[in-house]
Design an enzyme around this catalytic site. Structure first.
Site, PDB file in Angstrom:
ATOM      1  N   GLU A  15      -3.044  -4.824  -2.945  1.00 27.93           N
ATOM      2  CA  GLU A  15      -3.586  -5.766  -3.931  1.00 27.93           C
ATOM      3  C   GLU A  15      -3.647  -5.141  -5.326  1.00 27.93           C
ATOM      4  O   GLU A  15      -3.232  -5.730  -6.321  1.00 27.93           O
ATOM      5  CB  GLU A  15      -5.000  -6.221  -3.538  1.00 27.93           C
ATOM      6  N   ASN A  49       0.838  -1.196   0.000  1.00 28.51           N
ATOM      7  CA  ASN A  49       0.000   0.000   0.000  1.00 28.51           C
ATOM      8  C   ASN A  49       0.875   1.249   0.000  1.00 28.51           C
ATOM      9  O   ASN A  49       1.924   1.300   0.644  1.00 28.51           O
ATOM     10  CB  ASN A  49      -1.017  -0.002   1.158  1.00 28.51           C
TER      11      ASN A  49
HETATM   12  N1  THU Z   1      -5.277  -1.470   2.551  1.00 33.79           N
HETATM   13  C1  THU Z   1      -4.721  -2.356   1.670  1.00 33.79           C
HETATM   14  O1  THU Z   1      -3.585  -2.192   1.226  1.00 33.79           O
HETATM   15  N2  THU Z   1      -5.464  -3.413   1.291  1.00 33.79           N
HETATM   16  C2  THU Z   1      -6.734  -3.675   1.724  1.00 33.79           C
HETATM   17  O2  THU Z   1      -7.365  -4.624   1.264  1.00 33.79           O
HETATM   18  C3  THU Z   1      -7.334  -2.833   2.747  1.00 33.79           C
HETATM   19  C4  THU Z   1      -6.597  -1.599   3.095  1.00 33.79           C
HETATM   20  C5  THU Z   1      -4.484  -0.318   2.965  1.00 33.79           C
HETATM   21  C6  THU Z   1      -4.990   1.011   2.476  1.00 33.79           C
HETATM   22  C7  THU Z   1      -4.455   1.943   3.531  1.00 33.79           C
HETATM   23  O3  THU Z   1      -3.131   2.299   3.174  1.00 33.79           O
HETATM   24  C8  THU Z   1      -4.403   1.117   4.792  1.00 33.79           C
HETATM   25  O4  THU Z   1      -4.466  -0.232   4.378  1.00 33.79           O
HETATM   26  C9  THU Z   1      -5.508   1.393   5.782  1.00 33.79           C
HETATM   27  O5  THU Z   1      -6.747   1.337   5.180  1.00 33.79           O
END
Ligand code: THU
Length: 133
Positions: free
Chosen positions: A56, A43
């Site tokens: 993802e 992320n």
């Molecule tokens: N996040 C992801 O990378 N994947 C997910 O399926 C849910 C949320 C990240 C986005 C953000 O940077 C952090 O987790 C908190 O929401």
């Protein structure tokens, strides 16, 4: 080591690169392609929070931007530092359904529990691009 464990290992390495500068919630992903190639993602958050990209979608977009196509993907591992498995958000489910309709998703936290689902289980009633035709 089995294929899922290998993929989880790649996702853990990618998680170390997460730019979770606002939430502190690091996520790593690893996408297994049919030809053996693995694309990772993490992320990446923005100061304008809504522009953040999840691990993802990062992995899927990397693969697509390198020339991989719908149907080229077998499995996706998603890892976090939480104790139990966290499953993908709704936005990622739609993108995964669009580009990897046969995908198996393996979610894992720090503990031993794993959540293994296919994308059709996670998004049983998707928006279907056939609707656009
Ligand atoms: N996040 C992801 O990378 N994947 C997910 O399926 C849910 C949320 C990240 C986005 C953000 O940077 C952090 O987790 C908190 O929401």
């Amino acid at each position: 080591m089995d294929a899922n464990e290998t993929l989880i290992g790649h996702a853990k390495k990618a998680m170390a690169n997460a730019k979770a500068v606002y939430s502190g919630f690091k996520v790593g992903a690893a996408l297994q392609c049919k030809d053996g190639k693995i694309f990772t993602g993490c992320n990446v958050e923005s100061s304008s929070y809504g522009l953040t990209i999840c691990a993802e979608r990062c992995a899927v977009f990397k693969a697509l931007s390198e020339g991989y196509e719908k149907g080229d993907f077998i499995a996706l591992a998603v890892v976090t530092e939480k104790s139990g498995p966290i499953s993908p958000c709704g936005a990622c489910r739609q993108v995964l359904w669009d580009w990897a309709p046969e995908l198996e998703i393996i979610c894992k936290g720090k503990g031993d529990d794993m959540l293994i689902r296919n994308i059709k289980q996670l998004l049983p009633e998707p928006f279907d691009s056939d609707n656009l035709k």
